[in-house]
Write a protein that holds these residues in place. Structure first.
Motif: not given
Length: 559
Positions: A294-318
């Motif tokens: 998965q690729f999740i935009w978890d939160h935004d610091d207010g600039d409406n730009i997804p940044e590395p610290t705001e993005l998370y990866y979670f495995d949905f299949l291994r």
């Protein structure tokens, strides 16, 4: 001496009439009462395997003969001793070129891991990019010149003449383990024979690929939702052909998928749903050799730009999930994520070896977006369009896996290849065409082949109505029973001319004593028994589950 004389006296009494009423019977079972019919499929089919794996594909060879294919099984040791080439890859290809000129085979199955039967490593633009891509397409395009300038850099854009038009459809069983290869073959046969409605169930798994205003690889991307591909496949191909879908899309984060789905995509949801019975799984997400995420935009610091610290990866299949997803009839899987067939150990191999997939289509390299980095439908190109056209040919045109993949690549070649010298575009196109490969039988389709409902034939060869001393037959017994003094080798054989023998089991007094995957059975029986009656049962199974059993009563004296 006294014990032996006593034993012979007792045995003599038994031989001449003190026992009665024991019968040797054979029961035949089949999956249903209908008689098997031959299939309409035919063509030349070549299996290239390692010497130690030849016996593991015997039932598969029998099955293909039954369907009408002309089969040739050759091993790599023979090829390397008979054909010229600078390495095993070139020798195999030279063998295939000769066979293509002789008999125009339709399908080639490589049996062995990428380590044992190597892919060809290609360098589309070695002067621009150091990246390379490994490919089995080298064994499919038999008329192109893959190293025309003889510099050791295969598949170059400017110096070689790879034509990307395949002469044969190539698949691979990516295992070096004889028992796992045999099991993979049995899974293929069972899938091919099954005409159940479960095969029209499709599991669609998709995560977000990019978020709007996201910057990566020196590009700023538009929003890209993998669900767009899944919805196009559903509306254009699956529903019109009577297929039903269960969808899992991204529903977490601040910019989730806007498409409706049955379940949010998540690891536990995927594991729960996978084993419910699907003919096809189509999945898309950021991936590597061992995971799809998965690729999740978890939160935004207010600039409406997804940044590395705001993005998370979670495995949905291994890859490690494969043991939990083992099934008797696993699905065909296609993944448009990166590197799912990369390296020698990957998720595709894990899933085939564990019985979590019967076939797996994926790439050995990066799975590239089209050059515009926007995918709205199949006309936009890139790896997503390759996925779409594979599904279209597989289901809409009822093609086999290998043919569907080949035709998807030719469609890509005709509509989405570079039209000018743009190194990045060239690299993306070459990587897509070379990287996408098939693990599994290239002649496997979604629809069922001829169904084998005939049980095997079985013969219990020893013991068989004789008086035996230390395994030697001394005198025939005039009743359906054997009398044994000392140990004996139990021998049985089975035969099935439709789908081959999967296993033979030996049971004694209701206890499983031994199992073999061969069509002959030898097992030494040497347990202590002071003139006790025992019931031997031999059960033979063919590769689609039809069975036959034979029982025999013995009296054993062994101290």
């Amino acid at each position: 001496m006294t014990k032996i004389l006593l034993s012979l006296i007792i045995v003599g009494v038994l031989l001449f009439g003190c026992m009665s009423g024991f019968t040797q019977g054979q029961k035949r079972y089949s999956s249903n009462g209908k008689t098997a019919s031959s299939g309409g499929t035919s063509g030349n089919y070549i299996i290239i395997t390692q010497p130690e794996l030849e016996s593991s594909v015997a039932s598969f060879e029998t099955w293909k003969h039954y369907l009408g294919y002309t089969i040739e099984v050759v091993n790599t040791s023979w090829i390397t001793s008979q054909y010229q080439g600078i390495d095993i890859q070139e020798k195999i290809r030279n063998f295939l070129i000769e066979k293509y000129n002789e008999s125009s085979p339709s399908y080639v199955l490589l049996v062995g891991s990428p380590t044992s039967i190597p892919l060809r490593v290609c360098y589309p633009l070695p002067s621009v990019f150091s990246d390379h891509v490994s490919t089995d397409y080298y064994y499919a395009d038999l008329t192109g010149e893959w190293d025309a300038d003889h510099d050791g850099y295969y598949g170059e854009y400017s110096d070689d003449t790879v034509d990307f038009i395949p002469e044969v459809s190539v698949g691979r069983i990516p295992s070096d383990n004889p028992s796992l290869v045999r099991q993979i073959c049995q899974n293929i046969i069972r899938y091919a024979q099954d005409n159940g409605t479960w095969k029209t169930n499709v599991l669609s798994l998709a995560s977000m690929i990019y978020y709007e205003n996201m910057t990566a690889f020196n590009w700023t991307y538009a929003r890209s939702d993998g669900a767009t591909l899944m919805e196009k496949c559903k509306s254009d191909i699956l529903e019109p052909n009577g297929y039903s879908t269960v969808r899992m899309y991204e529903k977490e984060g601040i910019r989730p998928s806007t498409y409706s789905c049955e379940y949010p995509i998540a690891h536990e949801n995927v594991l729960t749903e996978w084993i419910k019975g699907y003919g096809l799984v189509n999945m898309l997400g950021h991936a590597s050799e061992l995971v799809t995420t998965q690729f999740i935009w978890d939160h935004d610091d207010g600039d409406n730009i997804p940044e590395p610290t705001e993005l998370y990866y979670f495995d949905f299949l291994r890859a490690t999930d494969s043991a939990k997803l083992q099934m008797k009839t696993p699905p065909i899987v296609i993944s448009a994520g990166c590197s799912q067939l990369g390296g020698s150990k990957n998720i595709g191999r894990s899933f085939l070896e564990a019985g979590a997939a019967v076939a797996f289509v994926g790439t050995t390299d990066l799975s590239y977006y089209n050059i515009t980095r926007v995918w709205r439908d199949e006309r936009d190109g890139g790896a997503f369009s390759l996925d779409y056209y594979f599904i279209s040919y597989l289901i809409g045109s009822l093609q086999k896996c290998g043919d569907a993949l080949n035709n998807a690549k030719v469609t890509f070649l005709n509509h989405f290849m570079f039209t000018s010298y743009d190194p990045e575009w060239i690299e993306r196109c070459y990587s897509t065409l070379l990287g996408y490969s098939l693990y599994g039988d290239p002649a496997l389709g979604m629809t069922g082949n001829a169904t084998d409902t005939t049980p095997p034939t079985l013969s219990l060869e020893q013991p068989n109505k004789y008086f035996y001393i230390r395994g030697l037959p001394i005198l025939p017994v005039h009743r359906d029973v054997s009398v044994i003094l000392g140990g004996i080798t139990v021998k049985a054989s089975a035969f099935d001319n439709e789908t081959g023998i999967a296993s033979i089991e030996l049971w004694i007094d209701g206890v499983l004593k031994n199992v073999t995957n061969a069509n002959k059975f030898d097992w030494f029986w040497d347990e202590t028994s002071i003139l006790q009656k025992h019931n031997l049962k031999i059960i033979a199974f063919d590769t689609v589950g039809n069975r036959v059993e034979q029982e025999h009563v013995v009296w054993l004296f062994n101290i």
